[in-house]
Design a protein around this motif. Structure first.
Motif, PDB file in Angstrom:
ATOM      1  N   GLU A   1      34.164   7.951  13.550  1.00 52.27           N
ATOM      2  CA  GLU A   1      35.438   8.303  14.184  1.00 52.27           C
ATOM      3  C   GLU A   1      35.729   9.795  14.045  1.00 52.27           C
ATOM      4  O   GLU A   1      36.188  10.446  14.993  1.00 52.27           O
ATOM      5  N   GLU A  22      33.252  11.636  16.480  1.00 52.61           N
ATOM      6  CA  GLU A  22      33.579  11.460  17.898  1.00 52.61           C
ATOM      7  C   GLU A  22      34.856  12.186  18.284  1.00 52.61           C
ATOM      8  O   GLU A  22      34.966  12.716  19.397  1.00 52.61           O
ATOM      9  N   ARG A  23      35.835  12.224  17.359  1.00 46.22           N
ATOM     10  CA  ARG A  23      37.075  12.952  17.656  1.00 46.22           C
ATOM     11  C   ARG A  23      36.786  14.433  17.878  1.00 46.22           C
ATOM     12  O   ARG A  23      37.329  15.066  18.804  1.00 46.22           O
ATOM     13  N   GLN A  83      33.816  15.711  18.744  1.00 45.20           N
ATOM     14  CA  GLN A  83      32.988  15.854  19.936  1.00 45.20           C
ATOM     15  C   GLN A  83      33.825  15.841  21.211  1.00 45.20           C
ATOM     16  O   GLN A  83      33.600  16.639  22.127  1.00 45.20           O
ATOM     17  N   HIS A  84      34.802  14.943  21.270  1.00 50.97           N
ATOM     18  CA  HIS A  84      35.662  14.865  22.451  1.00 50.97           C
ATOM     19  C   HIS A  84      36.492  16.139  22.637  1.00 50.97           C
ATOM     20  O   HIS A  84      36.840  16.508  23.755  1.00 50.97           O
ATOM     21  N   SER A  85      36.775  16.802  21.529  1.00 54.73           N
ATOM     22  CA  SER A  85      37.594  18.017  21.608  1.00 54.73           C
ATOM     23  C   SER A  85      36.766  19.259  21.910  1.00 54.73           C
ATOM     24  O   SER A  85      37.277  20.230  22.472  1.00 54.73           O
ATOM     25  N   GLU A 116      31.724  19.545  26.379  1.00 56.48           N
ATOM     26  CA  GLU A 116      32.035  19.315  27.782  1.00 56.48           C
ATOM     27  C   GLU A 116      31.637  17.886  28.153  1.00 56.48           C
ATOM     28  O   GLU A 116      30.802  17.263  27.494  1.00 56.48           O
ATOM     29  N   LYS A 117      32.207  17.370  29.238  1.00 55.97           N
ATOM     30  CA  LYS A 117      32.030  15.972  29.599  1.00 55.97           C
ATOM     31  C   LYS A 117      30.569  15.601  29.833  1.00 55.97           C
ATOM     32  O   LYS A 117      30.109  14.537  29.397  1.00 55.97           O
ATOM     33  N   LEU A 154      28.793  15.503  26.532  1.00 57.10           N
ATOM     34  CA  LEU A 154      29.265  14.354  25.751  1.00 57.10           C
ATOM     35  C   LEU A 154      28.634  13.066  26.274  1.00 57.10           C
ATOM     36  O   LEU A 154      28.210  12.198  25.498  1.00 57.10           O
ATOM     37  N   LYS A 155      28.552  12.957  27.593  1.00 56.31           N
ATOM     38  CA  LYS A 155      27.955  11.773  28.210  1.00 56.31           C
ATOM     39  C   LYS A 155      26.480  11.663  27.847  1.00 56.31           C
ATOM     40  O   LYS A 155      25.974  10.562  27.538  1.00 56.31           O
ATOM     41  N   HIS A 203      26.140  10.476  24.196  1.00 54.99           N
ATOM     42  CA  HIS A 203      26.401   9.047  24.039  1.00 54.99           C
ATOM     43  C   HIS A 203      25.235   8.224  24.578  1.00 54.99           C
ATOM     44  O   HIS A 203      24.878   7.178  24.014  1.00 54.99           O
TER      45      HIS A 203
END
Length: 341
Positions: free
Chosen positions: A54, A57-58, A60-62, A65-66, A69-70, A73
């Motif tokens: 958690e 990931e928090r 990474q999301h911040s 870039e999308k 990040l994709k 994952h």
């Protein structure tokens, strides 16, 4: 004035009712707890990998870039699928916490946690103990150390992490670990024995107060608080301390044979960096760093045996917390007022 008098009367009545309610609750709880069998409680198990995941990931999301990040994952999901297909089983790490007081009260929970993990743990797993204790009573810490010895005797690797202090009885526990990790400024050592007590005999004698000590057995009572102590009694008491110290030294030497026991069993303490040079610890590393690293390759489970608190204990903790907050608040205000003056 009449209004103030009526208001004061109202407050007094309200306070009286509140006190009466609290008294009733305490009495009811005491009656209920009297009939409750001792030994109740349950084991809480928390998977720390989820906690670390958690956090990661928090961030990474911040930060990412999308598209990145994709892709990340997707790679993680692919790796998890491959591991599952190949039947790769991660080793397990069981995390225990011991926050010791003078009586080693946490042993009551530790014994159940050790019993639980030994029902599943194998030589391929690991137990990590996060230990914080400045020591205390010999028999209490002797029992706590015996619980850790059960882990080692079962052939399960034991790692002890010391972030702040493991001294005296605390180090008696720590030395059982095949690996001891310490924060750079943690306190370790104090391999010695101490006993102290006041003696009020001269004060009682000054006020013509007699105090009788009756014993059966020459050394049933060596030193007393109120009676007159003798040189023979002091010698016997010191002899008992020396015997306990020798047992302590032998215990540490058994589990840490690499130590120069006579050099370090002087009652001295060392900070982590110096303790490493004395071989009291094996590596300078905090428990956070170690567990975060292990979480990459192992499943980490934090075990804690929880016993339901009685009503009296809950009320006591609440009252204590309120008093602590009041004292801390007033101390801070006093400090600020002095600073600004």
């Amino acid at each position: 004035m009449e209004f103030l008098a009526d208001y004061a009367s109202f407050l007094a009545k309200t306070f009286t009712v509140l006190v009466a309610v609290v008294v009733v609750l305490v009495v009811v709880a005491a009656l209920r707890d009297r009939g409750r069998r001792s030994g109740g409680g349950h084991l809480d198990v928390r998977k720390l990998n989820d906690f670390y995941k958690e956090l990661r990931e928090r961030l990474q999301h911040s930060v990412l870039e999308k598209d990145k990040l994709k892709a990340l994952h997707k790679a993680e999901a692919k790796e998890a699928k491959r591991a599952k297909k190949e039947g790769i089983q991660k080793p397990r790490v069981y995390v225990l916490d011991f926050d010791g007081d003078i009586k080693a009260s946490a042993t009551d929970h530790l014994r159940h946690e050790v019993t639980a993990l030994l029902s599943m743990a194998t030589a391929e797993d690991e137990v990590v103990l996060r230990l914080e204790s400045g020591g205390g009573m010999v028999h209490g810490y002797g029992l706590a150390a015996s619980q850790l010895a059960r882990i080692r005797d079962a052939g399960v690797p034991l790692t002890v992490c010391v972030d702040k202090v493991a001294a005296s009885g605390g180090y008696m526990m720590a030395c059982i670990g095949q690996k001891i990790l310490s924060a750079p400024f943690a306190i370790l050592g104090s391999i010695g024995v101490v006993a102290q007590l006041p003696n009020l005999h001269r004060l009682l004698k000054k006020h013509d107060i007699d105090f009788e000590v009756l014993t059966a057995g020459e050394y049933k009572r060596t030193l007393t608080v109120f009676g007159e102590n003798t040189e023979k009694g002091r010698e016997k008491f010191q002899e008992d301390l020396e015997t306990t110290h020798e047992l302590f030294k032998g215990f540490v030497a058994r589990y840490r044979p690499q130590l120069s026991i006579d050099e370090i069993a002087t009652g001295e303490i060392w900070l982590g960096q110096a303790a490493l040079g004395k071989q009291l610890v094996d590596e300078l590393q905090t428990s956070d760093e170690y567990l975060a690293t292990r979480a990459r390759v192992a499943d980490i489970y934090q075990l804690s045996f929880v016993r339901k608190k009685t009503m009296q204990e809950r009320l006591g903790v609440s009252v204590s917390a309120v008093i602590d907050r009041v004292l801390v608040t007033w101390w801070e205000r006093l400090g600020r007022s002095r600073f600004w003056q």
